[in-house]
Design a protein around this motif. Structure first.
Motif, PDB file in Angstrom:
ATOM      1  N   PHE A 147       0.844  -1.190   0.000  1.00  0.00           N
ATOM      2  CA  PHE A 147       0.000   0.000   0.000  1.00  0.00           C
ATOM      3  C   PHE A 147       0.877   1.238   0.000  1.00  0.00           C
ATOM      4  O   PHE A 147       1.699   1.437   0.899  1.00  0.00           O
ATOM      5  CB  PHE A 147      -0.925   0.010   1.218  1.00  0.00           C
ATOM      6  CG  PHE A 147      -1.823   1.223   1.270  1.00  0.00           C
ATOM      7  CD1 PHE A 147      -2.914   1.323   0.424  1.00  0.00           C
ATOM      8  CD2 PHE A 147      -1.563   2.257   2.146  1.00  0.00           C
ATOM      9  CE1 PHE A 147      -3.741   2.434   0.458  1.00  0.00           C
ATOM     10  CE2 PHE A 147      -2.389   3.374   2.183  1.00  0.00           C
ATOM     11  CZ  PHE A 147      -3.471   3.456   1.339  1.00  0.00           C
ATOM     12  N   ASP A 148       0.716   2.070  -1.022  1.00  0.00           N
ATOM     13  CA  ASP A 148       1.385   3.369  -1.103  1.00  0.00           C
ATOM     14  C   ASP A 148       2.910   3.261  -1.082  1.00  0.00           C
ATOM     15  O   ASP A 148       3.595   4.137  -0.566  1.00  0.00           O
ATOM     16  CB  ASP A 148       0.896   4.270   0.033  1.00  0.00           C
ATOM     17  CG  ASP A 148       1.093   5.750  -0.277  1.00  0.00           C
ATOM     18  OD1 ASP A 148       1.118   6.103  -1.471  1.00  0.00           O
ATOM     19  OD2 ASP A 148       1.227   6.561   0.671  1.00  0.00           O
ATOM     20  N   SER A 207       6.461   2.134  -3.657  1.00  0.00           N
ATOM     21  CA  SER A 207       6.860   2.278  -5.060  1.00  0.00           C
ATOM     22  C   SER A 207       6.454   1.089  -5.915  1.00  0.00           C
ATOM     23  O   SER A 207       6.276   1.220  -7.124  1.00  0.00           O
ATOM     24  CB  SER A 207       8.373   2.496  -5.149  1.00  0.00           C
ATOM     25  OG  SER A 207       9.063   1.396  -4.553  1.00  0.00           O
ATOM     26  N   ALA A 213       3.630  -0.754  -5.552  1.00  0.00           N
ATOM     27  CA  ALA A 213       2.252  -1.040  -5.140  1.00  0.00           C
ATOM     28  C   ALA A 213       1.496  -1.913  -6.137  1.00  0.00           C
ATOM     29  O   ALA A 213       0.495  -2.541  -5.766  1.00  0.00           O
ATOM     30  CB  ALA A 213       1.495   0.268  -4.910  1.00  0.00           C
ATOM     31  N   HIS A 245       1.408   1.316   7.397  1.00  0.00           N
ATOM     32  CA  HIS A 245       1.256   2.059   6.150  1.00  0.00           C
ATOM     33  C   HIS A 245       2.478   2.943   5.934  1.00  0.00           C
ATOM     34  O   HIS A 245       3.238   2.773   4.983  1.00  0.00           O
ATOM     35  CB  HIS A 245      -0.038   2.878   6.210  1.00  0.00           C
ATOM     36  CG  HIS A 245      -0.128   3.985   5.213  1.00  0.00           C
ATOM     37  ND1 HIS A 245      -0.834   5.141   5.448  1.00  0.00           N
ATOM     38  CD2 HIS A 245       0.417   4.128   3.989  1.00  0.00           C
ATOM     39  CE1 HIS A 245      -0.735   5.932   4.407  1.00  0.00           C
ATOM     40  NE2 HIS A 245       0.024   5.343   3.504  1.00  0.00           N
ATOM     41  N   THR A 246       2.690   3.890   6.842  1.00  0.00           N
ATOM     42  CA  THR A 246       3.762   4.875   6.679  1.00  0.00           C
ATOM     43  C   THR A 246       5.008   4.542   7.487  1.00  0.00           C
ATOM     44  O   THR A 246       5.978   5.288   7.435  1.00  0.00           O
ATOM     45  CB  THR A 246       3.249   6.258   7.086  1.00  0.00           C
ATOM     46  OG1 THR A 246       2.491   6.138   8.298  1.00  0.00           O
ATOM     47  CG2 THR A 246       2.359   6.848   5.999  1.00  0.00           C
TER      48      THR A 246
END
Length: 312
Positions: free
Chosen positions: A122-123, A125, A127, A178-179
């Motif tokens: 998810f999100d 490079s 993906a 995610h991040t």
């Protein structure tokens, strides 16, 4: 043990890329098998004494109660269910593809539905590449993974200390797959009308006024670890408000601005812990003050709302 040991992004970049994708695989299972909480609080990981955990999940979806832990001391994934059954395998030696297949097999062995919807990053490079096809990310250096967890654990406790001084609605301190950051968010009761086109993730995350605080290890945009804060919606004049210490700064970020304190600057300070707390407080007062929050009424010095304990 040294507080905030040196940990530049380029010293463990490849290991970080691999661990991030491992976590996204486990995190998607967490999201699928846990009851939804406001602002996605059910989705992130929490810290343990040896790594990170999904916390218990299952039951409400017909699966057995189970937990998945990533152990960065022994460098193993451990999946367990309420019956006392456990499956474990090493983190080192896997590509993303082989980790994905081994993890699904472990869940199957515990009687858990191992299917993962949207089984691709998810999100990131890559993906558009399914996890099962990722034979590129294979680097896992145990010493680097352990240092990542130790830094994360130290930041976790600083954020917990900062969280104690606010009596309003606040998120847990949690680690987002995610991040790949660890974050804490303070909320105002005022609702924010996010447009439909903002997407479900943004609409739920920012359905109230927030000031958020956290730390991330760096990425391709900001290639060094930093402490950060942001306010949503961003009030006019935010970047004109002072930040502390003097090395902190406002930086542009997509649709708004981040208050940034570089990890390297914090660790060089005479008292790194106090410096980070000072930074978070200055960013909070900048954002919440301009947004019209009653900062004094929401204060909770030392984690106490008891007026006798607080000395009143």
């Amino acid at each position: 043990m040294e507080l905030f040991p040196d940990f530049p992004l380029d010293s463990w970049y490849e290991t970080k890329q691999t661990i991030h994708r491992f976590q996204q695989i486990v995190g998607k299972v967490r999201m699928h098998h846990s009851p939804r909480r406001n602002h996605w609080w059910n989705v992130p990981f929490h810290l343990t004494g040896s790594g990170i955990t999904t916390r218990p999940m299952g039951m409400v979806d017909g699966n057995p109660v189970f937990t998945v832990d990533l152990d960065f001391v022994r460098h193993r994934l451990v999946a367990s269910n309420l019956a006392g059954e456990s499956v474990s395998f090493p983190l080192q030696g896997h590509s993303v593809s082989s980790f994905y297949l081994r993890f699904r097999s472990a869940l199957d062995g515990l009687g858990v539905d191992s299917s993962i919807s949207r089984a691709s990053p998810f999100d990131l490079s890559d993906a558009d590449r399914p996890f099962v096809d990722d034979h590129e990310h294979t680097t896992y250096v145990p010493e680097q993974a352990n240092r990542y967890w130790r830094v994360l654990s130290q930041v976790n406790l600083v954020l917990e200390e900062f969280a104690a001084d606010f009596s309003g609605k606040t998120s847990p301190v949690h680690h987002f797959w995610h991040t790949f950051d660890i974050a804490l968010t303070r909320f105002s009761p005022r609702a924010v009308d996010q447009p439909r086109e903002a997407g479900e993730l943004v609409r739920e995350a920012y359905s109230r006024e927030v000031v958020s605080f956290g730390f991330w290890f760096g990425d391709d945009s900001v290639p060094e670890p930093c402490f950060y804060s942001y306010t949503v919606p961003e009030p006019d004049g935010l970047t004109e408000r002072p930040l502390a210490p003097a090395s902190a700064e406002w930086a542009g970020s997509g649709h708004g601005h981040l208050a940034l304190l570089r990890y390297a600057d914090a660790r060089r300070a005479p008292d790194p812990r106090a410096t980070v707390l000072e930074f978070f407080e200055s960013a909070y007062r900048a954002g919440a003050g301009l947004a019209g929050w009653d900062i004094d009424a929401l204060a909770c010095p030392g984690g106490a709302t008891d007026p006798y304990k607080a000395g009143h």
